[in-house]
Design an enzyme around this catalytic site. Structure first.
Site, PDB file in Angstrom:
ATOM      1  N   GLY A  49       0.790  -1.223   0.000  1.00  0.00           N
ATOM      2  CA  GLY A  49       0.000   0.000   0.000  1.00  0.00           C
ATOM      3  C   GLY A  49       0.823   1.274   0.000  1.00  0.00           C
ATOM      4  N   ASP A  70      10.374  -7.451  -1.046  1.00  0.00           N
ATOM      5  CA  ASP A  70       9.068  -8.021  -0.695  1.00  0.00           C
ATOM      6  C   ASP A  70       9.117  -9.510  -1.006  1.00  0.00           C
ATOM      7  OD1 ASP A  70       6.183  -8.589  -0.426  1.00  0.00           O
ATOM      8  OD2 ASP A  70       5.933  -6.415  -0.568  1.00  0.00           O
ATOM      9  N   SER A  77      -7.158  -8.914  -2.507  1.00  0.00           N
ATOM     10  CA  SER A  77      -7.423  -7.911  -1.476  1.00  0.00           C
ATOM     11  C   SER A  77      -6.432  -6.759  -1.498  1.00  0.00           C
ATOM     12  CB  SER A  77      -7.403  -8.565  -0.086  1.00  0.00           C
ATOM     13  OG  SER A  77      -6.126  -9.126   0.184  1.00  0.00           O
ATOM     14  N   ASN A  78      -5.334  -6.902  -2.239  1.00  0.00           N
ATOM     15  CA  ASN A  78      -4.347  -5.821  -2.358  1.00  0.00           C
ATOM     16  C   ASN A  78      -4.792  -4.739  -3.343  1.00  0.00           C
ATOM     17  OD1 ASN A  78      -1.695  -8.297  -2.471  1.00  0.00           O
ATOM     18  ND2 ASN A  78      -2.621  -7.374  -0.679  1.00  0.00           N
ATOM     19  N   LYS A  94       5.222  -9.872  -5.980  1.00  0.00           N
ATOM     20  CA  LYS A  94       5.032  -8.421  -5.956  1.00  0.00           C
ATOM     21  C   LYS A  94       6.237  -7.679  -6.520  1.00  0.00           C
ATOM     22  CE  LYS A  94       1.624  -7.735  -2.289  1.00  0.00           C
ATOM     23  NZ  LYS A  94       1.348  -7.067  -0.992  1.00  0.00           N
ATOM     24  N   ASP A 138       4.651  -3.070   6.758  1.00  0.00           N
ATOM     25  CA  ASP A 138       3.354  -3.031   7.442  1.00  0.00           C
ATOM     26  C   ASP A 138       3.354  -3.731   8.790  1.00  0.00           C
ATOM     27  OD1 ASP A 138       3.595  -5.635   6.655  1.00  0.00           O
ATOM     28  OD2 ASP A 138       1.730  -5.725   5.506  1.00  0.00           O
ATOM     29  N   ASN A 139       4.550  -3.939   9.370  1.00  0.00           N
ATOM     30  CA  ASN A 139       4.583  -4.586  10.681  1.00  0.00           C
ATOM     31  C   ASN A 139       5.755  -4.029  11.486  1.00  0.00           C
ATOM     32  OD1 ASN A 139       7.025  -6.696  10.555  1.00  0.00           O
ATOM     33  ND2 ASN A 139       5.983  -6.691   8.550  1.00  0.00           N
ATOM     34  N   CYS A 194      -3.594  -3.244   9.246  1.00  0.00           N
ATOM     35  CA  CYS A 194      -4.550  -2.963   8.175  1.00  0.00           C
ATOM     36  C   CYS A 194      -5.486  -4.145   7.951  1.00  0.00           C
ATOM     37  CB  CYS A 194      -3.797  -2.627   6.885  1.00  0.00           C
ATOM     38  SG  CYS A 194      -2.927  -1.046   6.946  1.00  0.00           S
ATOM     39  N   CYS A 328      33.781   8.295  -1.438  1.00  0.00           N
ATOM     40  CA  CYS A 328      32.588   8.168  -2.276  1.00  0.00           C
ATOM     41  C   CYS A 328      32.155   9.566  -2.709  1.00  0.00           C
ATOM     42  CB  CYS A 328      31.467   7.430  -1.546  1.00  0.00           C
ATOM     43  SG  CYS A 328      30.721   8.361  -0.192  1.00  0.00           S
TER      44      CYS A 328
END
Length: 368
Positions: A49, A70, A77-78, A94, A138-139, A194, A328
């Protein structure tokens, strides 16, 4: 004013100027800012999301290298909120669905798929080699994992979270500002998700857009970022509110046991390194930029990109007593490289403060 994170890439061609014309017209971006975006390497955690609007926006803006982490597949449902994925993508990985969508948006972007779940054993290796991390996970377990790794590696972290009709955004970058654990020292008890509390898709899009804007500002140096601030959005009330966020002086550094394995190393100024190299017996210089970054190259430096540093045969040929300076485009990757070398037993390691190009133009200081 925010200092830019990376040096500009090669000059833009006519196709680039046409594609990014409206962005090039912006004060704070312009030609140099667009080239900085092209040189940037951004890792996005999650292709859900929050991750999908961030990924789409960064690809459209011209970020040169985008990594996406991911381990999930697209589910029906996504689809109401994860706009990079469509009905035909259900069942696909994904990361692959996101990669294909990003190439449709901007064929010039390089997309690295990290099709795996982050864990303590792999998080540092995955984040190493990127300039910036955007956490759309999401966690809480993943958020702490990413935040602690980013803090260890010296990476700025753009963070966002959504639930129901509300969302939050901030930027974490110790020691320049607060870290995620300054906001959430411990996992909130009985925290909803969610899946259990629901989420309005448009909240994801709004928060994701702000997260992408923060990433662009950090890369280019435009404007003022949300470092030290927490931005909260309530879609039902149609309000945006900002709260100050300060580091907790009593908070221990992120995961101190792992910090001991990746210690900070001393730094060296461009003028001092210029003097040492001019003397003819200076340290071995390891330039950890990517091959496409050519501004300010130092003659005789070993060119080993940060992501392949520890596996390089050039590194294996060096004695651990060899004096080494890592360099760098800005000093961020050099510091991470120095810590990696120190953790692997090198005893005389320093990292350059600032851009490698400053060494060639520096005037060595007079001996006193």
């Amino acid at each position: 004013m925010n200092l830019p994170l990376v040096d500009p890439a090669a000059p833009l061609d006519e196709d680039d100027r046409a594609r990014y014309a409206r962005q090039l017209a912006l004060p704070g971006i312009g030609d140099a800012g667009q080239r900085r975006l092209a040189a940037a390497r951004v890792l996005v955690i999650g292709a859900g999301g929050l991750g999908t609007p961030v990924l789409a926006a960064l690809a459209a803006a011209g970020v040169g290298v985008i990594g996406v982490v991911d381990d999930d597949v697209v589910e029906v449902s996504n689809l109401h909120r994860q706009l990079l994925h469509g009905t035909a993508d259900v069942g696909r990985q994904k990361t692959t669905s996101a990669r294909d969508a990003l190439h449709r948006i901007n064929p010039g972007v390089v997309v690295h798929e990290h099709r795996m779940r982050l864990a303590a054993v792999n998080v540092d290796d995955i984040l190493t080699g990127y300039d910036l991390v955007v956490d759309g996970s999401d966690n809480f377990d993943t958020r702490y994992l990413v935040a602690d790794a980013a803090e260890r590696l010296g990476l700025p972290c753009v963070w966002g979270a959504v639930l129901g009709y509300a969302g939050q955004v901030s930027v974490f970058w110790p020691p320049y500002g607060p870290g995620y654990r300054d906001l959430h020292p411990d996992t909130p008890g009985d925290a909803a998700t969610c899946a259990t509390g629901g989420v309005l898709g448009m909240v994801c899009h709004a928060i994701g857009a702000v997260m992408a804007a923060e990433a662009v500002k950090i890369i280019t140096g435009a404007g003022r970022t949300l470092l030290g601030q927490l931005l909260m959005f309530d879609a039902l009330d149609a309000t945006w509110r900002t709260f100050a966020l300060s580091p907790d002086p009593d908070r221990p550094a992120a995961d101190a046991t792992q910090l001991d394995a990746s210690p900070a190393v001393p730094v060296v100024l461009p003028s001092v390194l210029a003097r040492e190299l001019a003397g003819g017996e200076g340290p071995v210089v390891i330039d950890v930029r990517e091959p496409t970054e050519t501004d300010g190259s130092l003659s005789g430096a070993l060119r080993i990109p940060l992501g392949s540093l520890t596996a390089s045969p050039h590194l294996a040929a060096l004695a651990t007593t060899t004096p080494v300076v890592t360099v760098c485009a800005s000093g961020v990757r050099a510091a991470r490289a120095g810590a990696l070398l120190a953790a692997r037993g090198f005893r005389d390691v320093r990292s350059l403060v600032g851009a490698v190009g400053a060494v060639a133009s520096a005037h060595p200081p007079e001996d006193v």
